[in-house]
Design an enzyme around this catalytic site. Structure first.
Site, short mmCIF file in Angstrom:
data_model
loop_
_atom_site.label_atom_id
_atom_site.label_comp_id
_atom_site.label_asym_id
_atom_site.label_seq_id
_atom_site.Cartn_x
_atom_site.Cartn_y
_atom_site.Cartn_z
CG PHE A 178 -4.75 0.37 -16.55
CD1 PHE A 178 -5.69 -0.47 -15.98
CD2 PHE A 178 -4.54 0.29 -17.91
CE1 PHE A 178 -6.40 -1.38 -16.75
CE2 PHE A 178 -5.25 -0.61 -18.70
CZ PHE A 178 -6.18 -1.44 -18.12
CE1 TYR A 179 4.32 -1.64 -17.30
CE2 TYR A 179 5.02 -0.74 -15.18
CZ TYR A 179 5.26 -1.53 -16.29
OH TYR A 179 6.46 -2.20 -16.39
CB ALA A 180 1.02 -1.74 -11.29
CB THR A 201 -1.79 -4.33 -17.70
OG1 THR A 201 -0.55 -3.58 -17.62
CG2 THR A 201 -2.94 -3.37 -17.98
CE LYS A 202 4.78 -5.49 -17.90
NZ LYS A 202 5.42 -6.42 -18.85
#
Length: 333
Positions: free
Chosen positions: A151-153, A155-156
Site C-alpha cells: 500500500f505504501y507503493a 500511495t506513492k
C-alpha cells in the site's frame, strides 16, 4: 532561493535542507514529527538546521486543512521539495490508514497550496517500490508501473498521478523522483543498515530475509542529495525532451526521474561490509522474504545523467563506514 522542504526532520529532507542552507539559500522546513520512529532523532536533525539563521522550522501535519495554503502564502517559496511522507513498506501492512492520511490527503493538500501559490519548480519524493511487480531490470522510468506490491507503493504511485494532473491543469513545473534504498549518516532507524548496526553492537541476532540473496540498489545519501540539488535547476519542460529515455509528459510540464546508483548489492554483501566496519560478526536468523518486498532493485540512471550529468556513486565500502562512524558518535557506542 526561498525553498520549502516538507519532511525536513526526516532523513532526506534534513540532508537536502542542510545542503541548501550551506549554499546560502533560505529554507522553511515543515515537519509533523510523527512517532513512526524516534522523535528524538528527528528533533536532533532540526536542531542542526536551526543553527542557521536562514532556517525556519514549522511543525504541523500536511493534511491539516489550510495549513500549507497559509504557509505558502506567507513564505512565497520559489521551490517546493515534498519529502514528507509516511514511509515503510512493512509498516503499510500494519497501519495503512497512516499512509492514506499523509501520502494521499497530505500530498493533495500540498498540491492545492501550490495551485493557489505557484512556484518555479515543485519536486516530489517517490520510491523505487512504485515499480512493484515489474521484473524488467534495470527499472526504467518509461516502464509501466501498474502493479504495486504494498500500500505504501500504491500511495506513492497515486501521488505521482495526482501531481501530473495538477501539472497539466495548472501548469505547475513538476519533477517526481524515485529513490532507491538511501542510506548514510542520520539515517532512518527502521532501515536495515540502522537496525543491523544497533543489534550487532548490542549482541542481538539480526533477521536476514531471503537467505541474504535479495539485492538492493543502495544509494549513499550525499550522492542522492547532489542529484536532487541539480534537478532543482532543471524544471520541465525546459527545451523539451532530452533523449529517448525522457519521461517528459506530452500533456504537462512534468517529468519522472530515477535516483539510484545502478549497481545492486546483495544483502549478505552489505552485512559483510557492515561487519567489517564494526569489527564484529553478526548472528543471523534467516527469514523468508516478507509480503510486499521484491527480490531485486536496480535503477536505470540514463535520464538522470542526461539531465544533470554524472552524479557521484559512493560504494558501500565507503558509505557504510561513514554511517558507522556517525552512529557511534551520535549514540556514544
Amino acid at each position: 532561493m526561498r525553498v520549502l522542504v516538507t519532511g525536513s526532520a526526516g532523513f532526506i529532507g534534513f540532508h537536502l535542507s542542510r545542503r541548501l542552507l550551506a549554499e546560502g539559500h533560505a529554507v522553511t522546513g515543515f515537519d509533523g514529527f510523527s512517532d513512526y520512529y524516534d522523535v528524538g532523532l528527528k528533533r536532533a536533525r532540526h536542531d542542526v538546521l536551526a543553527q542557521e539563521a536562514r532556517f525556519e522550522a514549522v511543525e504541523g501535519r500536511l493534511e491539516t486543512p489550510g495549513l500549507l495554503h497559509d504557509l505558502l502564502g506567507r513564505v512565497r517559496p520559489e521551490i517546493v521539495v515534498h519529502c514528507a511522507a509516511q514511509a515503510g513498506v512493512r509498516y503499510s501492512l500494519a497501519n495503512p490508514a497512516a499512509f492514506a492520511d499523509s501520502n494521499l490527503a497530505g500530498s493533495f493538500a500540498l498540491l492545492e497550496a501550490v495551485r493557489a501559490h505557484p512556484v518555479r519548480h515543485l519536486l516530489l519524493a517517490s520510491t523505487s517500490s512504485a515499480y512493484g511487480g515489474n521484473t524488467h531490470l534495470p527499472f526504467r522510468e518509461t516502464d509501466r508501473a501498474v502493479t504495486p506490491l504494498s500500500f505504501y507503493a500504491a500511495t506513492k504511485l497515486a501521488m505521482e498521478g495526482m501531481a501530473h494532473s495538477y501539472s497539466h491543469l495548472h501548469g505547475i513545473p513538476t519533477t517526481a523522483f524515485r529513490f532507491f534504498t538511501v542510506y548514510g549518516p542520520w539515517g532512518r532507524p527502521d532501515m536495515a543498515l540502522f537496525l543491523f548496526t544497533r543489534k550487532i553492537l548490542s549482541g542481538e541476532p539480526i533477521e536476514v530475509f531471503g537467505d541474504g540473496a535479495p539485492e538492493r540498489d543502495f544509494t549513499y545519501v550525499d550522492d542522492l542529495i547532489e542529484a536532487v540539488r541539480r534537478l532543482l535547476d532543471v524544471p520541465p519542460p525546459g527545451a523539451g525532451p532530452v533523449g529517448p529515455e525522457d519521461t517528459l509528459s506530452p500533456a504537462a510540464p512534468y517529468r519522472l526521474v530515477n535516483i539510484g546508483g545502478g549497481r545492486p548489492v546483495r544483502l549478505d554483501a552489505m552485512i559483510a561490509a557492515l561487519e567489517a566496519a564494526l569489527g564484529r560478526r553478526a548472528e543471523r536468523l534467516f527469514r523468508p522474504l516478507p509480503p510486499g518486498d521484491v527480490a531485486r532493485t536496480e535503477a536505470s540512471t540514463d535520464l538522470l545523467r542526461r539531465l544533470v550529468g554524472t552524479v557521484p556513486e559512493t560504494p558501500i565500502a565507503v558509505g557504510i563506514p561513514a554511517f558507522v562512524d556517525w552512529y557511534r558518535a551520535f549514540y556514544g557506542v
